[in-house]
Design a protein around this motif. Structure first.
Motif, PDB file in Angstrom:
ATOM      1  N   UNK A 221      30.183  44.038 -38.408  1.00  0.00           N
ATOM      2  CA  UNK A 221      30.692  44.760 -37.240  1.00  0.00           C
ATOM      3  C   UNK A 221      31.362  43.800 -36.263  1.00  0.00           C
ATOM      4  N   UNK A 222      30.747  42.650 -36.062  1.00  0.00           N
ATOM      5  CA  UNK A 222      31.334  41.648 -35.160  1.00  0.00           C
ATOM      6  C   UNK A 222      32.716  41.209 -35.644  1.00  0.00           C
ATOM      7  N   UNK A 223      32.812  40.999 -36.942  1.00  0.00           N
ATOM      8  CA  UNK A 223      34.099  40.551 -37.490  1.00  0.00           C
ATOM      9  C   UNK A 223      35.192  41.579 -37.204  1.00  0.00           C
ATOM     10  N   UNK A 224      34.890  42.847 -37.469  1.00  0.00           N
ATOM     11  CA  UNK A 224      35.895  43.885 -37.255  1.00  0.00           C
ATOM     12  C   UNK A 224      36.284  43.993 -35.783  1.00  0.00           C
ATOM     13  N   UNK A 225      35.284  43.930 -34.897  1.00  0.00           N
ATOM     14  CA  UNK A 225      35.573  44.062 -33.463  1.00  0.00           C
ATOM     15  C   UNK A 225      36.332  42.851 -32.943  1.00  0.00           C
TER      16      UNK A 225
ATOM     17  N   UNK B  50      39.803  44.587 -32.442  1.00  0.00           N
ATOM     18  CA  UNK B  50      39.622  45.340 -31.198  1.00  0.00           C
ATOM     19  C   UNK B  50      39.825  44.450 -29.975  1.00  0.00           C
ATOM     20  N   UNK B  51      39.128  43.333 -29.931  1.00  0.00           N
ATOM     21  CA  UNK B  51      39.217  42.422 -28.781  1.00  0.00           C
ATOM     22  C   UNK B  51      40.644  41.972 -28.476  1.00  0.00           C
ATOM     23  N   UNK B  52      41.471  41.622 -29.486  1.00  0.00           N
ATOM     24  CA  UNK B  52      42.845  41.181 -29.157  1.00  0.00           C
ATOM     25  C   UNK B  52      43.662  42.219 -28.408  1.00  0.00           C
ATOM     26  N   UNK B  53      43.309  43.507 -28.522  1.00  0.00           N
ATOM     27  CA  UNK B  53      44.095  44.564 -27.878  1.00  0.00           C
ATOM     28  C   UNK B  53      43.412  45.140 -26.634  1.00  0.00           C
TER      29      UNK B  53
ATOM     30  N   UNK C 203      33.896  51.632 -35.101  1.00  0.00           N
ATOM     31  CA  UNK C 203      33.368  50.544 -34.269  1.00  0.00           C
ATOM     32  C   UNK C 203      33.702  50.785 -32.796  1.00  0.00           C
ATOM     33  N   UNK C 204      34.940  51.175 -32.535  1.00  0.00           N
ATOM     34  CA  UNK C 204      35.360  51.442 -31.152  1.00  0.00           C
ATOM     35  C   UNK C 204      34.584  52.635 -30.592  1.00  0.00           C
ATOM     36  N   UNK C 205      34.469  53.680 -31.376  1.00  0.00           N
ATOM     37  CA  UNK C 205      33.735  54.865 -30.928  1.00  0.00           C
ATOM     38  C   UNK C 205      32.285  54.517 -30.624  1.00  0.00           C
ATOM     39  N   UNK C 206      31.675  53.684 -31.466  1.00  0.00           N
ATOM     40  CA  UNK C 206      30.282  53.290 -31.255  1.00  0.00           C
ATOM     41  C   UNK C 206      30.110  52.537 -29.934  1.00  0.00           C
ATOM     42  N   UNK C 207      31.061  51.674 -29.600  1.00  0.00           N
ATOM     43  CA  UNK C 207      30.988  50.921 -28.345  1.00  0.00           C
ATOM     44  C   UNK C 207      30.969  51.857 -27.143  1.00  0.00           C
TER      45      UNK C 207
ATOM     46  N   UNK D 144      35.839  44.863 -21.815  1.00  0.00           N
ATOM     47  CA  UNK D 144      35.391  45.328 -23.131  1.00  0.00           C
ATOM     48  C   UNK D 144      34.766  44.167 -23.901  1.00  0.00           C
ATOM     49  N   UNK D 145      35.395  42.983 -23.826  1.00  0.00           N
ATOM     50  CA  UNK D 145      34.875  41.812 -24.539  1.00  0.00           C
ATOM     51  C   UNK D 145      33.457  41.476 -24.079  1.00  0.00           C
TER      52      UNK D 145
END
Length: 374
Positions: A86-90, A94-97, A134-138, A63-64
């Motif tokens: 968006x980068x900050x939120x992800x 998101x990335x840590x999990x 953000x997750x849905x968009x990815x 994912x990362x």
């Protein structure tokens, strides 16, 4: 043509490892890659494998890694500030999990587990929804562009909600108490007058120059927006294509702009009319809210206040959409629809009048026609 595997090598001078290999990018073009500075042989081999997956947009990538593919694809679409946010939120939430998991191995259960972690952080409902988006968009991008066979977000209920029900705004009376705390004709006075009486965004107001204002025809042309990033002033195109618009302003506001402009001796017409940063506007607003003793709202809520005032005056949603520069009427209705009073009683009253008029007409009809039915 298959990629040619090339071994990794030991850099005897530096005591580290490096790799060089051929690969095909997602267009099928053959290229060569060289990378050094790895601590171990396995790190070099892992780098080669992951690099090839990313280059080929293989959904076996992490994912990362896909996050970088996503932002590379969106670089021409998203403005710099949007990318940063968006980068900050992800990166933070998101990335840590999910970062180390492979795109094609993420399940709906993984998404639910991530959602539970986010809920435990006690974020606001609106921020939870932003993170979910953000997750849905990815995964939507991976499915549409790179043929990810299973989008796990489609099977899971979204967390959070849009903060529509907690929309904050001032009434006209509250705004009058607030604006009365300013010296009439001052820079701050005019900035808040523009925000309340036009509904323009803060960045749009801060980007204005006199070249954008047609005083004779009482119009303001919104063609750009302002923000500050890394101590640099940036003026760019507005939020969306629909944000480029012309706002009709009342005569009293045009006169106030004229008076302010006359006091700016030999000020260039192409320079920002209000050379301040957004933080200064916010701090000024907070101080004067305390002076006025009105409820606390933020600068963006003046846009909501403008809309609420128009609704009270009976202005229809389509007109408000054009004035605010919304992309779609759905945005206007979803954001402000609940402010419109219910029309149900009007409909019932209308039907009552129609039936009453019809009955009266039949009563007054000639006797020979009363028995005729349609």
């Amino acid at each position: 043509m298959e990629d040619i595997e090339m071994p990794v090598y030991k850099d005897t001078e530096r005591g580290s490892w490096y790799c060089q290999f051929y690969y095909e990018d997602w267009t099928g073009k053959r290229k060569k890659k060289y990378k050094r500075g790895f601590r171990t042989k396995k790190e070099a081999q892992d780098y080669e494998s992951e690099f090839k997956r990313v280059a080929n947009a293989d959904m076996d990538m992490s994912v990362a890694s896909f996050v970088e593919v996503y932002f590379n694809d969106k670089s021409g679409e998203l403005k710099e500030r949007s990318q940063r946010n968006k980068r900050y939120m992800i990166q933070s939430h998101v990335i840590p999990y999910l970062g180390e998991k492979k795109m094609n191995e993420i399940t709906p259960a993984d998404i639910i587990a991530w959602q539970n972690e986010i809920r435990n952080k006690n974020f606001s409902e609106s921020y939870q929804r932003m993170l979910q988006n953000q997750v849905t968009a990815l995964f939507t991008h991976a499915q549409k562009i790179y043929n990810l066979w299973n989008n796990p977000c489609k099977k899971v209920k979204k967390i959070g909600r849009s903060d529509v029900r907690r929309l904050e705004f001032w009434t006209y009376e509250e705004y009058q108490k607030f604006i009365a705390t300013f010296e009439k004709g001052s820079r701050s006075y005019l900035m808040f007058q523009l925000l309340f009486w036009t509904g323009m965004r803060e960045g749009e107001m801060l980007a204005l120059s006199m070249e954008d204002i047609d005083l004779e025809n009482c119009q303001i042309h919104i063609t750009k927006t302002y923000y500050r990033m890394n101590r640099t002033d940036i003026i760019t195109e507005p939020k969306t294509d629909n944000s480029v618009r012309t706002i009709e302003i009342p005569v009293f506001l045009a006169n106030e702009i004229q008076s302010y402009w006359k006091r700016l001796y030999q000020y260039p017409k192409n320079e920002r009319l209000f050379p301040v940063v957004a933080e200064a506007v916010q701090h000024t607003m907070k101080r004067h809210i305390d002076k006025a003793g009105v409820k606390k709202i933020d600068v963006h809520s003046l846009r909501h206040s403008h809309c609420a005032y128009l609704i009270k005056q009976g202005v229809q949603p389509l007109i408000i959409k054009e004035r605010l520069g919304h992309k779609d009427i759905k945005i206007t209705l979803n954001t402000y629809g609940h402010l419109y009073p219910s029309e149900q009683k009007k409909v019932a009253s209308l039907l009552d009048h129609l039936i009453a008029d019809d009955s009266e007409e039949k009563e007054n009809a000639p006797a020979g026609n009363k028995g005729i039915s349609e």
